[in-house]
Design a protein around this motif. Structure first.
Motif, PDB file in Angstrom:
ATOM      1  N   GLY A 249     -33.370 -17.536  24.502  1.00  0.00           N
ATOM      2  CA  GLY A 249     -34.797 -17.464  24.176  1.00  0.00           C
ATOM      3  C   GLY A 249     -35.183 -18.549  23.342  1.00  0.00           C
ATOM      4  N   GLY A 250     -36.453 -18.794  23.132  1.00  0.00           N
ATOM      5  CA  GLY A 250     -36.960 -19.858  22.382  1.00  0.00           C
ATOM      6  C   GLY A 250     -37.554 -19.412  21.031  1.00  0.00           C
TER       7      GLY A 250
ATOM      8  N   SER B  82     -37.230 -24.920  34.818  1.00  0.00           N
ATOM      9  CA  SER B  82     -37.839 -25.798  33.552  1.00  0.00           C
ATOM     10  C   SER B  82     -38.897 -24.988  32.911  1.00  0.00           C
ATOM     11  CB  SER B  82     -38.433 -26.993  34.047  1.00  0.00           C
ATOM     12  OG  SER B  82     -38.901 -27.751  32.904  1.00  0.00           O
ATOM     13  N   PHE B  83     -38.771 -24.513  31.498  1.00  0.00           N
ATOM     14  CA  PHE B  83     -39.632 -23.595  30.944  1.00  0.00           C
ATOM     15  C   PHE B  83     -39.309 -23.695  29.444  1.00  0.00           C
ATOM     16  CE2 PHE B  83     -36.281 -20.872  31.591  1.00  0.00           C
ATOM     17  CZ  PHE B  83     -36.131 -19.920  30.553  1.00  0.00           C
ATOM     18  N   GLU B  84     -40.558 -23.320  28.787  1.00  0.00           N
ATOM     19  CA  GLU B  84     -40.155 -23.018  27.280  1.00  0.00           C
ATOM     20  C   GLU B  84     -40.391 -21.454  27.329  1.00  0.00           C
ATOM     21  OE1 GLU B  84     -42.481 -25.607  25.161  1.00  0.00           O
ATOM     22  OE2 GLU B  84     -40.848 -26.871  24.487  1.00  0.00           O
ATOM     23  N   SER B  85     -40.006 -20.845  25.898  1.00  0.00           N
ATOM     24  CA  SER B  85     -40.450 -19.188  25.819  1.00  0.00           C
ATOM     25  C   SER B  85     -40.596 -19.045  24.517  1.00  0.00           C
ATOM     26  CB  SER B  85     -39.078 -18.712  26.319  1.00  0.00           C
ATOM     27  OG  SER B  85     -38.015 -18.937  25.550  1.00  0.00           O
ATOM     28  N   ILE B  86     -41.481 -18.010  24.360  1.00  0.00           N
ATOM     29  CA  ILE B  86     -41.889 -17.465  23.090  1.00  0.00           C
ATOM     30  C   ILE B  86     -41.629 -15.874  23.196  1.00  0.00           C
ATOM     31  CG2 ILE B  86     -43.588 -16.836  21.512  1.00  0.00           C
ATOM     32  CD1 ILE B  86     -44.655 -19.368  21.630  1.00  0.00           C
TER      33      ILE B  86
ATOM     34  N   MET C 249     -33.254 -11.630  32.039  1.00  0.00           N
ATOM     35  CA  MET C 249     -34.127 -12.428  32.813  1.00  0.00           C
ATOM     36  C   MET C 249     -33.963 -14.014  32.335  1.00  0.00           C
ATOM     37  SD  MET C 249     -37.431 -10.090  33.596  1.00  0.00           S
ATOM     38  CE  MET C 249     -37.544  -9.712  32.065  1.00  0.00           C
ATOM     39  N   LEU C 250     -34.147 -14.247  31.201  1.00  0.00           N
ATOM     40  CA  LEU C 250     -34.153 -15.697  30.644  1.00  0.00           C
ATOM     41  C   LEU C 250     -32.853 -16.312  31.049  1.00  0.00           C
ATOM     42  CD1 LEU C 250     -35.789 -15.465  27.139  1.00  0.00           C
ATOM     43  CD2 LEU C 250     -36.780 -16.385  29.116  1.00  0.00           C
ATOM     44  N   GLY C 251     -31.869 -15.741  30.927  1.00  0.00           N
ATOM     45  CA  GLY C 251     -30.676 -16.282  31.173  1.00  0.00           C
ATOM     46  C   GLY C 251     -30.227 -16.503  32.860  1.00  0.00           C
ATOM     47  N   TYR C 252     -31.134 -15.708  33.480  1.00  0.00           N
ATOM     48  CA  TYR C 252     -31.167 -15.967  35.078  1.00  0.00           C
ATOM     49  C   TYR C 252     -31.840 -17.162  35.374  1.00  0.00           C
ATOM     50  CZ  TYR C 252     -32.207 -14.763  40.023  1.00  0.00           C
ATOM     51  OH  TYR C 252     -32.271 -14.755  41.321  1.00  0.00           O
TER      52      TYR C 252
END
Length: 260
Positions: A237-238, A212-216, A202-205
Motif C-alpha cells: 500500500g501507499g 498503474s495507481f497510487e493508494s491511500i 487486492m493491492l498485491g494483485y
C-alpha cells in the motif's frame, strides 16, 4: 436470609417518590425530576405539558440531540447507519421525533410508565454515540463517505470501482479518485483486520498485473490492526491514515495526489 416483601415495597414507594418529582420553573413550565442523566452528569430534561390531543406530553425540547452535538456531528445521527438505528428506536419505543425533538404522549394515569419508557428511549438514542468508537464496519464506511464528500468533488470520485484487470469484479476498489498526471488514486477504508488482509490481497494483485495507481489506506483505528497484518499491507500500500480523526492528514495527502 428472609426478605421482607412488605418492607421492600414500602422502601421503593418512599424512595421513588423522593427521587421523581414535578418542579415548576419561574416561567410556569413544568419539569420532571428523575435520576436519568447523561454520562457527564447532566440530567435528562423532561418537560411536562398538556398534549394537543389531551392528556400529557413528555418532551426533551431538542436537548438530547443538542447535548450529543457538543462532541459529535449531529448530521451523522440523522443519516446512514445511525439514522436507521435512530428510526428503529423511535418505532420500537413508541415515541415521536420531529425536527430534533423527542416526545411521548400519555394519559395522566400512565405517566409513571411513560417516564421510564421515555428515559430508556433517550438512553438508547444517546448510546448511538458509542458506534463511532466501535469497530462497526457499516458505520465506519458511512463516516468515511461523509469525510470524502467534504474533501473531494463527487464528479472526480467513483465508488466500488472495478479496475482493468482479470476478474475485476472480485477486486473492487472502495474509491477511485482522479489523480495527477492521469494516475488514479485508489482509496480503501479499513475498519478491521479482515479488511486489512483483503486490501493487501487486492493491492498485491494489482501490482502483479502492472496496474498503474497510487493508494491511500484509511483505518478506523490503526492501533487495532495486528502488526503482522499491518506490515504486509504497508508492503503493497501507499500512504496510511491512522483514523478518520486525522482529517487534516487525509486532506493534505489527498491534495498531493488528486487532480486540481
Amino acid at each position: 436470609m428472609t426478605l421482607d416483601v412488605g418492607a421492600l415495597r414500602s422502601l421503593l414507594c418512599e424512595r421513588l417518590c423522593e427521587d421523581v418529582g414535578v418542579d415548576e420553573r419561574p416561567d410556569g413550565e413544568l419539569m420532571l425530576r428523575t435520576h436519568f442523566c447523561f454520562p457527564d452528569g447532566d440530567g435528562y430534561p423532561f418537560h411536562l405539558a398538556e398534549a394537543p390531543s389531551g392528556g400529557l406530553r413528555l418532551s426533551d425540547c431538542g436537548h438530547t440531540l443538542m447535548h450529543i452535538s457538543y462532541e459529535h456531528d449531529i448530521d451523522s445521527f440523522l443519516t446512514g447507519t445511525r439514522g436507521m438505528l435512530l428510526e428503529r428506536i423511535v418505532d420500537e419505543s413508541g415515541i415521536h421525533h420531529d425536527n430534533g425533538v423527542f416526545s411521548v404522549d400519555t394519559s395522566v394515569d400512565r405517566l409513571p410508565e411513560a417516564i421510564f419508557r421515555f428515559g430508556q428511549a433517550l438512553t438508547r438514542v444517546y448510546d448511538l454515540t458509542l458506534l463511532s468508537r466501535s469497530n462497526v464496519g457499516s458505520t465506519f464506511y458511512d463516516d468515511l463517505a461523509d469525510c470524502l464528500s467534504a474533501l473531494v468533488d463527487e464528479a472526480r470520485m467513483q465508488r466500488d470501482y472495478q479496475p482493468e484487470v482479470p476478474n475485476a469484479d472480485a477486486y473492487p476498489v472502495d474509491y477511485r479518485i482522479e489523480g495527477k498526471s492521469g494516475i488514479p488514486l485508489f482509496l480503501y477504508g479499513v475498519p478491521n483486520r479482515d479488511k486489512a488482509r483483503l486490501t493487501t490481497i487486492m493491492l498485491g494483485y494489482f501490482h502483479r498485473h502492472d496496474l498503474s495507481f497510487e493508494s491511500i489506506i484509511v483505518f478506523e483505528d490503526q492501533a487495532e490492526i495486528p502488526r503482522a497484518d499491518l506490515a504486509r499491507l504497508s508492503d503493497v500500500g501507499g500512504d496510511m491514515i491512522s483514523s478518520l480523526e486525522s482529517t487534516e492528514d487525509l486532506h493534505r495527502k489527498l491534495l498531493m495526489r488528486i487532480a486540481a
